[in-house]
Design a protein around this motif. Structure first.
Motif, PDB file in Angstrom:
ATOM      1  N   MET A 101       0.799  -1.500   0.317  1.00 52.30           N
ATOM      2  CA  MET A 101      -0.021   0.032  -0.166  1.00 52.30           C
ATOM      3  C   MET A 101       1.400   1.390  -0.073  1.00 52.30           C
ATOM      4  O   MET A 101       0.737   2.206   1.108  1.00 52.30           O
ATOM      5  N   ASP A 102       1.697   0.987  -1.034  1.00 50.96           N
ATOM      6  CA  ASP A 102       2.685   2.417  -1.274  1.00 50.96           C
ATOM      7  C   ASP A 102       1.892   4.007  -1.404  1.00 50.96           C
ATOM      8  O   ASP A 102       0.729   3.560  -2.212  1.00 50.96           O
ATOM      9  N   GLU A 103       2.908   4.559  -2.199  1.00 49.59           N
ATOM     10  CA  GLU A 103       1.873   5.809  -2.720  1.00 49.59           C
ATOM     11  C   GLU A 103       1.173   5.705  -3.652  1.00 49.59           C
ATOM     12  O   GLU A 103       1.047   6.279  -4.903  1.00 49.59           O
ATOM     13  N   THR A 104       1.284   4.520  -4.760  1.00 49.61           N
ATOM     14  CA  THR A 104       1.363   3.647  -5.845  1.00 49.61           C
ATOM     15  C   THR A 104      -0.435   3.617  -5.386  1.00 49.61           C
ATOM     16  O   THR A 104      -1.165   3.419  -7.035  1.00 49.61           O
ATOM     17  N   TRP A 105      -0.747   2.609  -4.723  1.00 54.73           N
ATOM     18  CA  TRP A 105      -2.036   2.141  -4.827  1.00 54.73           C
ATOM     19  C   TRP A 105      -3.000   2.678  -4.990  1.00 54.73           C
ATOM     20  O   TRP A 105      -3.756   2.186  -5.952  1.00 54.73           O
ATOM     21  N   ASP A 106      -3.316   4.163  -5.027  1.00 60.55           N
ATOM     22  CA  ASP A 106      -4.922   4.613  -5.469  1.00 60.55           C
ATOM     23  C   ASP A 106      -5.107   4.771  -6.712  1.00 60.55           C
ATOM     24  O   ASP A 106      -5.773   4.521  -6.880  1.00 60.55           O
ATOM     25  N   GLY A 107      -3.837   4.358  -6.953  1.00 60.07           N
ATOM     26  CA  GLY A 107      -4.496   4.773  -8.520  1.00 60.07           C
ATOM     27  C   GLY A 107      -3.948   3.033  -9.065  1.00 60.07           C
ATOM     28  O   GLY A 107      -4.521   3.418 -10.317  1.00 60.07           O
ATOM     29  N   LEU A 108      -4.194   2.659  -8.639  1.00 57.28           N
ATOM     30  CA  LEU A 108      -3.634   1.049  -9.389  1.00 57.28           C
ATOM     31  C   LEU A 108      -5.664   0.533  -9.174  1.00 57.28           C
ATOM     32  O   LEU A 108      -5.934   0.407  -8.630  1.00 57.28           O
ATOM     33  N   GLU A 109      -5.706   0.124 -10.545  1.00 60.05           N
ATOM     34  CA  GLU A 109      -7.012  -0.502 -10.663  1.00 60.05           C
ATOM     35  C   GLU A 109      -6.897  -2.150 -10.187  1.00 60.05           C
ATOM     36  O   GLU A 109      -6.047  -3.140  -9.995  1.00 60.05           O
ATOM     37  N   LEU A 110      -8.027  -2.983 -10.776  1.00 63.79           N
ATOM     38  CA  LEU A 110      -8.070  -3.873  -9.865  1.00 63.79           C
ATOM     39  C   LEU A 110      -6.605  -5.187  -9.815  1.00 63.79           C
ATOM     40  O   LEU A 110      -6.177  -6.249  -9.213  1.00 63.79           O
ATOM     41  N   LYS A 111      -6.500  -5.293 -11.565  1.00 69.90           N
ATOM     42  CA  LYS A 111      -5.646  -6.274 -11.983  1.00 69.90           C
ATOM     43  C   LYS A 111      -4.226  -6.325 -11.558  1.00 69.90           C
ATOM     44  O   LYS A 111      -3.572  -6.449 -10.814  1.00 69.90           O
ATOM     45  N   ALA A 112      -3.606  -4.685 -11.129  1.00 69.81           N
ATOM     46  CA  ALA A 112      -2.421  -3.991 -11.158  1.00 69.81           C
ATOM     47  C   ALA A 112      -2.430  -4.307  -9.312  1.00 69.81           C
ATOM     48  O   ALA A 112      -1.393  -4.821  -9.165  1.00 69.81           O
ATOM     49  N   ARG A 113      -3.627  -4.342  -8.771  1.00 67.93           N
ATOM     50  CA  ARG A 113      -3.567  -4.142  -7.106  1.00 67.93           C
ATOM     51  C   ARG A 113      -3.550  -5.964  -7.083  1.00 67.93           C
ATOM     52  O   ARG A 113      -2.735  -5.845  -5.570  1.00 67.93           O
ATOM     53  N   MET A 114      -4.187  -6.586  -7.316  1.00 65.96           N
ATOM     54  CA  MET A 114      -3.735  -7.525  -7.417  1.00 65.96           C
ATOM     55  C   MET A 114      -2.041  -8.596  -7.785  1.00 65.96           C
ATOM     56  O   MET A 114      -1.671  -9.127  -6.624  1.00 65.96           O
ATOM     57  N   ARG A 115      -1.524  -7.841  -8.788  1.00 65.15           N
ATOM     58  CA  ARG A 115       0.008  -8.205  -9.119  1.00 65.15           C
ATOM     59  C   ARG A 115       0.912  -7.516  -7.913  1.00 65.15           C
ATOM     60  O   ARG A 115       1.441  -8.421  -7.825  1.00 65.15           O
ATOM     61  N   GLN A 116       0.218  -6.559  -7.592  1.00 66.49           N
ATOM     62  CA  GLN A 116       1.064  -5.951  -6.452  1.00 66.49           C
ATOM     63  C   GLN A 116       1.190  -7.006  -5.426  1.00 66.49           C
ATOM     64  O   GLN A 116       2.360  -6.619  -4.957  1.00 66.49           O
ATOM     65  N   ILE A 117      -0.011  -7.279  -4.479  1.00 67.24           N
ATOM     66  CA  ILE A 117       0.161  -8.064  -3.722  1.00 67.24           C
ATOM     67  C   ILE A 117       1.223  -9.253  -3.944  1.00 67.24           C
ATOM     68  O   ILE A 117       1.858  -9.574  -3.145  1.00 67.24           O
ATOM     69  N   ALA A 118       0.888  -9.583  -5.775  1.00 69.62           N
ATOM     70  CA  ALA A 118       1.507 -11.106  -5.108  1.00 69.62           C
ATOM     71  C   ALA A 118       2.998 -10.741  -5.174  1.00 69.62           C
ATOM     72  O   ALA A 118       4.011 -11.730  -5.247  1.00 69.62           O
TER      73      ALA A 118
END
Length: 366
Positions: free
Chosen positions: A38-55
């Protein structure tokens, strides 16, 4: 306004599994894991991008040994109730997609996707495996179609949908869907509505590029099993919306010429965003017939062009000279799925796939 699906990936849905990982693997740096995601990019990430960031950060904080990392994830998932499946754990299959595509991991990865799909869904993660090893993976999908667990059977269908929303397109299946059909045939009378819906959605995808093939399948399947009939109705929905005459004929909808439309009128010539638009009409049958009623709204877009969306009103049977009046309300409330723009819109009445009148109206800004 409906919640955006991406917002289900939030602090709570990340922190709770992190606590479980810490419990089964004490070296896990829980706070660093959550903070890095949940860094400074998190709020701008869409669904798949959030999933990928966690993975990706799972790979950073779990052991580098792939099999050991899967063992930890297995223990975490085992802590959830059977059939938990609210899709917030889809980053576990995504972990397999990111770190497990090497040939040496094939058996580990495919088994993990099967284990994880009942608690999340592996429908996205399985697609690169299909693209890289189509024949091998489709044999696996066929085996999954015979699985005892409905979630695994659904994966067999959902994972090979040619145009899965948010998923990587399976271009070869858009060109030639024949490898998919054997899997779907195994599932055409599945007792699970969850599975049947996926089969219908898969065939609906195929109908967008191969309408004649889906009409052929619909004719072969329809009228033999109530579960299969449900699939056929839903697989043909795009064809029906487009007024495909062969698809309409399968379900007994006659030519629209045998139905008169009277008094098609708007309740008002304008509607403000946030309010409802009303229209009314009456239909009369010249002979006993089945009727499918729809309407299309031509929405104004940002580029001043219009885009039509079809909505179903009803399906009914009328006797000769039978009449039925309708008053319909259409909401112009703001929603996450559509941006509304002021300007001239229109409503078109559709009877058995044929347009039977169009009325313009103005949508006004608040």
């Amino acid at each position: 306004m409906a919640e955006l699906l991406k917002n289900r990936y939030n602090y709570e849905s990340i922190h709770a599994p992190a606590l479980r990982m810490k419990a089964v693997y004490p070296p896990f740096q829980m706070n660093g894991f959550v903070n890095d995601i949940m860094d400074e990019t998190w709020d701008g990430l869409e669904l798949k991008a959030r999933m990928r960031q966690i993975a990706i950060h799972l790979g950073k904080y779990l052991p580098t040994d792939y099999e050991q990392a899967l063992g930890i994830i297995d223990k975490v998932i085992a802590g959830y109730l059977a059939e938990f499946n609210d899709f917030t754990l889809m980053y576990f299959p995504d972990f397999v997609e990111v770190y497990g595509q090497d040939e040496r991991y094939w058996d580990l990865s495919i088994a993990a996707l099967e284990r994880y799909t009942p608690s999340s869904s592996s429908e996205f993660a399985v697609r690169p495996f299909i693209i890289k090893h189509e024949e091998r993976m489709m044999r696996q999908m066929s085996a999954w179609a015979r699985h005892d667990n409905e979630h695994v059977r659904r994966l067999a269908s959902e994972g090979c949908r040619p145009q899965l929303p948010w998923g990587q397109a399976l271009v070869s299946f858009k060109k030639d869907p024949s490898p998919v059909l054997g899997v779907l045939d195994q599932l055409k009378a599945d007792p699970s509505p969850y599975v049947r819906k996926s089969v219908a959605n898969n065939l609906n995808d195929i109908s967008k590029t191969h309408p004649d093939l889906v009409v052929k399948i619909a004719r072969e399947w329809y009228g033999k099993n109530e579960h299969t009939d449900w699939i056929v109705r839903h697989e043909c929905r795009t064809l029906l919306e487009k007024g495909n005459r062969e698809a309409l004929d399968i379900f007994g909808f006659a030519d629209a010429a045998c139905v008169n439309v009277e008094g098609f009128a708007l309740g008002a010539t304008s509607v403000t965003i946030g309010e409802d638009m009303n229209f009314s009409f009456t239909i009369e049958a010249k002979k006993a017939t089945k009727v499918r009623l729809e309407y299309g709204i031509d929405y104004m877009k940002a580029n001043n062009k219009r885009n039509r969306k079809i909505f179903q009103i009803s399906e009914l049977s009328l006797k000769k000279n039978g009449k039925k009046p309708y008053t319909k309300k259409h909401s112009f409330a703001e929603a996450s799925t559509r941006t509304l723009y002021p300007g001239t819109h229109s409503v078109t009445l559709i009877v058995n796939g044929t347009e039977r009148g169009t009325l313009d109206f103005e949508v006004l800004a608040k």
